[in-house]
Design a protein around this motif. Structure first.
Motif, PDB file in Angstrom:
ATOM      1  N   SER A   7       0.821  -1.204   0.000  1.00 17.50           N
ATOM      2  CA  SER A   7       0.000   0.000   0.000  1.00 17.50           C
ATOM      3  C   SER A   7       0.857   1.258   0.000  1.00 17.50           C
ATOM      4  O   SER A   7       0.353   2.347  -0.185  1.00 17.50           O
ATOM      5  N   THR A   9       3.399   1.864  -2.081  1.00 12.92           N
ATOM      6  CA  THR A   9       3.902   2.184  -3.410  1.00 12.92           C
ATOM      7  C   THR A   9       2.749   2.565  -4.320  1.00 12.92           C
ATOM      8  O   THR A   9       1.599   2.316  -4.009  1.00 12.92           O
ATOM      9  N   PHE A  10       3.108   3.154  -5.420  1.00 13.79           N
ATOM     10  CA  PHE A  10       2.099   3.533  -6.412  1.00 13.79           C
ATOM     11  C   PHE A  10       2.649   3.155  -7.785  1.00 13.79           C
ATOM     12  O   PHE A  10       3.140   3.996  -8.524  1.00 13.79           O
ATOM     13  N   ARG A  73      -3.451  11.559  -4.418  1.00 11.23           N
ATOM     14  CA  ARG A  73      -2.690  10.353  -4.736  1.00 11.23           C
ATOM     15  C   ARG A  73      -2.311   9.607  -3.455  1.00 11.23           C
ATOM     16  O   ARG A  73      -2.435   8.384  -3.365  1.00 11.23           O
ATOM     17  N   ASP A  74      -1.866  10.344  -2.446  1.00 14.86           N
ATOM     18  CA  ASP A  74      -1.467   9.726  -1.189  1.00 14.86           C
ATOM     19  C   ASP A  74      -2.661   9.061  -0.512  1.00 14.86           C
ATOM     20  O   ASP A  74      -2.550   7.957   0.025  1.00 14.86           O
ATOM     21  N   ARG A  77      -3.513   5.912  -2.361  1.00 18.67           N
ATOM     22  CA  ARG A  77      -2.503   4.892  -2.075  1.00 18.67           C
ATOM     23  C   ARG A  77      -2.855   4.161  -0.770  1.00 18.67           C
ATOM     24  O   ARG A  77      -2.726   2.940  -0.685  1.00 18.67           O
ATOM     25  N   ARG A  80      -6.106   1.977  -1.595  1.00 21.40           N
ATOM     26  CA  ARG A  80      -6.120   1.193  -2.829  1.00 21.40           C
ATOM     27  C   ARG A  80      -6.450  -0.277  -2.641  1.00 21.40           C
ATOM     28  O   ARG A  80      -7.254  -0.846  -3.379  1.00 21.40           O
TER      29      ARG A  80
END
Length: 146
Positions: A7, A9-10, A73-74, A77, A80
């Motif tokens: 979780s 990483t993206f 984005r954070d 993440r 996700r």
């Protein structure tokens, strides 16, 4: 645990990247919106993928646009692995430029709940949950008298 599953990483495969992918999502997706952001959700695929669209109409300064993208984005993440598979494209609106990070995250959560991708938060209250009563067909005569 591989880097693609973590979780923290993206990876590239967790992003909507090409113009064709964005066009497909905008054409097929259900749209949900708040005054800060709009969510286009196209269900399906192998995993949850994120796409971000923050135009100059939202903020003329790149640092402002990048802040909005970084916060969203954070937050994605972190969520996700709990989200159903699909493409999640977020389109920022001009009000997002003045919003705090907490307001952006709350708007994102609200949209995910509306879309059915996240369960609604627990009401929390101070009352205890109602006791579960056994059904009459499952109870035995001894349990009913004792």
């Amino acid at each position: 645990m591989s880097p693609d599953v973590s979780s923290k990483t993206f990876p590239r495969r967790a992003r909507v990247r090409t113009s064709a992918e964005y066009t497909r999502v905008f054409g097929l997706a259900r749209r949900h919106a708040t005054p800060l952001i709009a969510l286009y959700l196209a269900a399906g695929g192998e995993q949850a993928r994120l796409g971000l669209a923050v135009s100059r109409k939202v903020d003329k300064r790149a640092v402002g646009r990048n802040r909005i993208k970084r916060v969203l984005r954070d937050h994605f993440r972190a969520l996700r692995l709990a989200l159903p598979a699909g493409d999640y494209v977020l389109v920022a609106r001009p009000a997002a430029a003045q919003a705090s990070a907490a307001q952006l995250r709350a708007a994102f959560d609200q949209l995910l709940q509306r879309a059915g991708a996240l369960p609604a938060p627990d009401a929390g209250g101070t009352m205890r949950p109602a006791p579960v009563r056994p059904s009459s067909s499952l109870s035995t005569p001894d349990a009913a008298t004792g």
